[in-house]
Design an enzyme around this catalytic site. Structure first.
Site, PDB file in Angstrom:
ATOM      1  N   ASP A   1       0.882  -1.169   0.000  1.00  0.00           N
ATOM      2  CA  ASP A   1       0.000   0.000   0.000  1.00  0.00           C
ATOM      3  C   ASP A   1       0.915   1.213   0.000  1.00  0.00           C
ATOM      4  O   ASP A   1       1.664   1.441   0.962  1.00  0.00           O
ATOM      5  CB  ASP A   1      -0.892  -0.019   1.251  1.00  0.00           C
ATOM      6  CG  ASP A   1      -1.886   1.141   1.255  1.00  0.00           C
ATOM      7  OD1 ASP A   1      -1.565   2.207   0.688  1.00  0.00           O
ATOM      8  OD2 ASP A   1      -2.969   0.975   1.826  1.00  0.00           O
TER       9      ASP A   1
ATOM     10  N   TYR B   1      -6.460  16.018  -8.872  1.00  0.00           N
ATOM     11  CA  TYR B   1      -5.780  15.005  -9.689  1.00  0.00           C
ATOM     12  C   TYR B   1      -4.683  15.659 -10.528  1.00  0.00           C
ATOM     13  O   TYR B   1      -3.537  15.203 -10.541  1.00  0.00           O
ATOM     14  CB  TYR B   1      -6.805  14.305 -10.580  1.00  0.00           C
ATOM     15  CG  TYR B   1      -6.235  13.211 -11.457  1.00  0.00           C
ATOM     16  CD1 TYR B   1      -6.013  11.934 -10.944  1.00  0.00           C
ATOM     17  CD2 TYR B   1      -5.923  13.450 -12.799  1.00  0.00           C
ATOM     18  CE1 TYR B   1      -5.495  10.922 -11.745  1.00  0.00           C
ATOM     19  CE2 TYR B   1      -5.409  12.445 -13.601  1.00  0.00           C
ATOM     20  CZ  TYR B   1      -5.196  11.182 -13.070  1.00  0.00           C
ATOM     21  OH  TYR B   1      -4.681  10.181 -13.872  1.00  0.00           O
TER      22      TYR B   1
ATOM     23  N   LYS C   1      -0.506  15.140 -10.248  1.00  0.00           N
ATOM     24  CA  LYS C   1       0.318  14.617 -11.347  1.00  0.00           C
ATOM     25  C   LYS C   1       1.388  15.636 -11.769  1.00  0.00           C
ATOM     26  O   LYS C   1       2.491  15.252 -12.169  1.00  0.00           O
ATOM     27  CB  LYS C   1      -0.564  14.227 -12.532  1.00  0.00           C
ATOM     28  CG  LYS C   1      -1.505  13.042 -12.242  1.00  0.00           C
ATOM     29  CD  LYS C   1      -0.743  11.735 -12.000  1.00  0.00           C
ATOM     30  CE  LYS C   1      -1.668  10.534 -11.917  1.00  0.00           C
ATOM     31  NZ  LYS C   1      -0.952   9.274 -11.708  1.00  0.00           N
TER      32      LYS C   1
ATOM     33  N   THR D   1     -10.261   2.139 -18.080  1.00  0.00           N
ATOM     34  CA  THR D   1     -10.082   1.576 -16.729  1.00  0.00           C
ATOM     35  C   THR D   1     -11.016   2.357 -15.815  1.00  0.00           C
ATOM     36  O   THR D   1     -11.729   3.256 -16.274  1.00  0.00           O
ATOM     37  CB  THR D   1      -8.642   1.798 -16.224  1.00  0.00           C
ATOM     38  OG1 THR D   1      -8.425   3.211 -16.141  1.00  0.00           O
ATOM     39  CG2 THR D   1      -7.607   1.161 -17.124  1.00  0.00           C
TER      40      THR D   1
HETATM   41  P1  NDP Z   1      -7.349   1.787 -12.140  1.00  0.00           P
HETATM   42  O1  NDP Z   1      -8.354   2.495 -11.285  1.00  0.00           O
HETATM   43  O2  NDP Z   1      -7.780   0.639 -12.952  1.00  0.00           O
HETATM   44  O3  NDP Z   1      -6.111   1.299 -11.248  1.00  0.00           O
HETATM   45  C1  NDP Z   1      -5.628   2.042 -10.166  1.00  0.00           C
HETATM   46  C2  NDP Z   1      -4.682   1.132  -9.408  1.00  0.00           C
HETATM   47  O4  NDP Z   1      -4.065   1.876  -8.333  1.00  0.00           O
HETATM   48  C3  NDP Z   1      -5.407  -0.074  -8.769  1.00  0.00           C
HETATM   49  O5  NDP Z   1      -4.587  -1.207  -8.889  1.00  0.00           O
HETATM   50  C4  NDP Z   1      -5.509   0.348  -7.310  1.00  0.00           C
HETATM   51  O6  NDP Z   1      -5.593  -0.722  -6.392  1.00  0.00           O
HETATM   52  C5  NDP Z   1      -4.172   1.067  -7.171  1.00  0.00           C
HETATM   53  N1  NDP Z   1      -4.098   1.851  -5.946  1.00  0.00           N
HETATM   54  C6  NDP Z   1      -4.875   2.877  -5.543  1.00  0.00           C
HETATM   55  N2  NDP Z   1      -4.497   3.292  -4.333  1.00  0.00           N
HETATM   56  C7  NDP Z   1      -3.455   2.504  -3.942  1.00  0.00           C
HETATM   57  C8  NDP Z   1      -2.632   2.416  -2.806  1.00  0.00           C
HETATM   58  N3  NDP Z   1      -2.814   3.242  -1.745  1.00  0.00           N
HETATM   59  N4  NDP Z   1      -1.631   1.509  -2.767  1.00  0.00           N
HETATM   60  C9  NDP Z   1      -1.443   0.668  -3.815  1.00  0.00           C
HETATM   61  N5  NDP Z   1      -2.200   0.659  -4.914  1.00  0.00           N
HETATM   62  C10 NDP Z   1      -3.189   1.578  -4.978  1.00  0.00           C
HETATM   63  O7  NDP Z   1      -6.739   2.944 -13.048  1.00  0.00           O
HETATM   64  P2  NDP Z   1      -5.622   2.963 -14.211  1.00  0.00           P
HETATM   65  O8  NDP Z   1      -5.095   1.617 -14.459  1.00  0.00           O
HETATM   66  O9  NDP Z   1      -6.183   3.744 -15.306  1.00  0.00           O
HETATM   67  O10 NDP Z   1      -4.526   3.887 -13.515  1.00  0.00           O
HETATM   68  C11 NDP Z   1      -3.157   3.548 -13.432  1.00  0.00           C
HETATM   69  C12 NDP Z   1      -2.331   4.824 -13.457  1.00  0.00           C
HETATM   70  O11 NDP Z   1      -2.483   5.444 -14.740  1.00  0.00           O
HETATM   71  C13 NDP Z   1      -2.780   5.867 -12.422  1.00  0.00           C
HETATM   72  O12 NDP Z   1      -1.644   6.461 -11.848  1.00  0.00           O
HETATM   73  C14 NDP Z   1      -3.537   6.877 -13.271  1.00  0.00           C
HETATM   74  O13 NDP Z   1      -3.539   8.164 -12.705  1.00  0.00           O
HETATM   75  C15 NDP Z   1      -2.760   6.821 -14.573  1.00  0.00           C
HETATM   76  N6  NDP Z   1      -3.475   7.339 -15.740  1.00  0.00           N
HETATM   77  C16 NDP Z   1      -4.587   6.684 -16.226  1.00  0.00           C
HETATM   78  C17 NDP Z   1      -5.241   7.190 -17.330  1.00  0.00           C
HETATM   79  C18 NDP Z   1      -6.436   6.507 -17.925  1.00  0.00           C
HETATM   80  O14 NDP Z   1      -7.018   7.036 -18.907  1.00  0.00           O
HETATM   81  N7  NDP Z   1      -6.854   5.359 -17.423  1.00  0.00           N
HETATM   82  C19 NDP Z   1      -4.797   8.420 -18.007  1.00  0.00           C
HETATM   83  C20 NDP Z   1      -3.632   9.021 -17.420  1.00  0.00           C
HETATM   84  C21 NDP Z   1      -3.003   8.483 -16.337  1.00  0.00           C
HETATM   85  P3  NDP Z   1      -7.017  -1.287  -5.812  1.00  0.00           P
HETATM   86  O15 NDP Z   1      -7.474  -2.335  -6.789  1.00  0.00           O
HETATM   87  O16 NDP Z   1      -6.651  -1.837  -4.472  1.00  0.00           O
HETATM   88  O17 NDP Z   1      -7.967  -0.117  -5.738  1.00  0.00           O
END
Ligand code: NDP
Length: 248
Positions: free
Chosen positions: A64, A171, A175, A206
């Site tokens: 975490d 957000y 970033k 996602t």
């Molecule tokens: P998801 O919501 O699918 O995934 C987010 C992930 O972050 C999950 O695995 C979640 O775990 C994890 N997470 C959140 N809080 C914590 C924590 N405290 N410790 C460990 N893990 C944590 O989103 P995306 O896959 O889209 O996002 C991945 C990255 O890409 C992010 O940083 C996002 O900002 C970035 N991004 C995404 C974009 C998009 O269009 N999707 C665009 C630009 C950037 P859990 O399952 O436990 O909640």
């Protein structure tokens, strides 16, 4: 950018779903040992099992990014098991302003801003600093910070950009802060083989990508994977989308 795929050990935060899981998968498909981390141990286990069944060398690890003890324990386990880390993908992130458009920089709550920074900024910074000693032990450490085009101050300030009107404040600010960290850390590590870069994945289908996203996770993982596999002549301290530089 040129890539190499020597055997290495990679750790991906937030690897239980979304872009993180797919990034872990693509790195593992290159023959890299991947530590599939998640804050929920069962989710880490399930994701690592999924990749192992595909023939990958994947290992679950609880992490975490907002919990100091969790970070410390993860570092200890990686040190005991592998003695070093070659690739750190800081993917874990949250987008709490699902009401953006309604909530603005004036009305968004302090709590939302704090919680967003807790994961997206402080989590990423603390994980990176904690793993730095292990990254220094590898021959060519790579740190990839999964940022967002929403971090770009240049685009937010440009009336011709779509980002001019699109401002989930907490957000975006978190970033942008990540990108400042990328620049500062790359400078600090300039005399080492370690490279530090920020990646924008694209607008990916996602939970964070939410409604309107068009890219698959396979495409979305590409920017980060490319930066993880940079050769020694690759850039450091940059901000990229699929190999192309983005404006800060
Ligand atoms: P998801 O919501 O699918 O995934 C987010 C992930 O972050 C999950 O695995 C979640 O775990 C994890 N997470 C959140 N809080 C914590 C924590 N405290 N410790 C460990 N893990 C944590 O989103 P995306 O896959 O889209 O996002 C991945 C990255 O890409 C992010 O940083 C996002 O900002 C970035 N991004 C995404 C974009 C998009 O269009 N999707 C665009 C630009 C950037 P859990 O399952 O436990 O909640």
């Amino acid at each position: 950018m040129t890539n190499s795929t020597n055997h290495r050990v990679a750790l991906v935060t937030g690897a239980d779903r979304g872009i993180g899981l797919e990034t872990a998968r693509q790195l593992a498909q290159k023959g890299i040992t991947v530590l599939v981390t998640a804050r929920d141990p069962k989710k880490a286990e399930a994701a690592a099992t999924e990749l192992s069944k595909e023939g990958s060398d994947a290992h679950p690890l609880t992490l975490d990014v907002t919990q100091t003890d969790s970070i410390r324990s993860a570092v200890q386990q990686v040190e005991q098991r592998f003695g070093r880390l070659d690739i750190l993908i800081n993917d874990a992130g949250v987008m709490l302003e699902h009401e953006w458009g309604i909530s603005t920089v004036i009305t968004v709550s302090d709590e939302t801003i704090r919680q967003t920074f807790e994961t997206n900024f402080f989590g990423l910074v603390n994980v990176t600093r904690a793993f730095l000693p292990l990254l220094r032990k590898g021959p060519q450490g790579r740190i990839v910070n999964i940022s967002s085009i929403m971090a770009s101050l240049t685009l937010h300030a440009d009336p011709h950009s779509v980002l001019y009107h699109s401002k989930p404040f907490a957000y975006d600010a978190s970033k942008t802060a990540v990108n400042v960290f990328t620049i500062h850390l790359a400078y600090e590590l300039r005399d080492t083989p370690i490279k530090v870069n920020s990646a924008h994945p694209g607008w990916v289908m996602t939970e964070i990508g939410s409604v309107g996203a068009t890219m698959t996770v396979e495409e979305g993982a590409r920017s980060g994977v490319e930066l993880a596999l940079l050769d020694e002549d690759g850039p450091s301290g940059g901000f990229f989308y699929q190999g192309e530089p983005l404006p800060w």
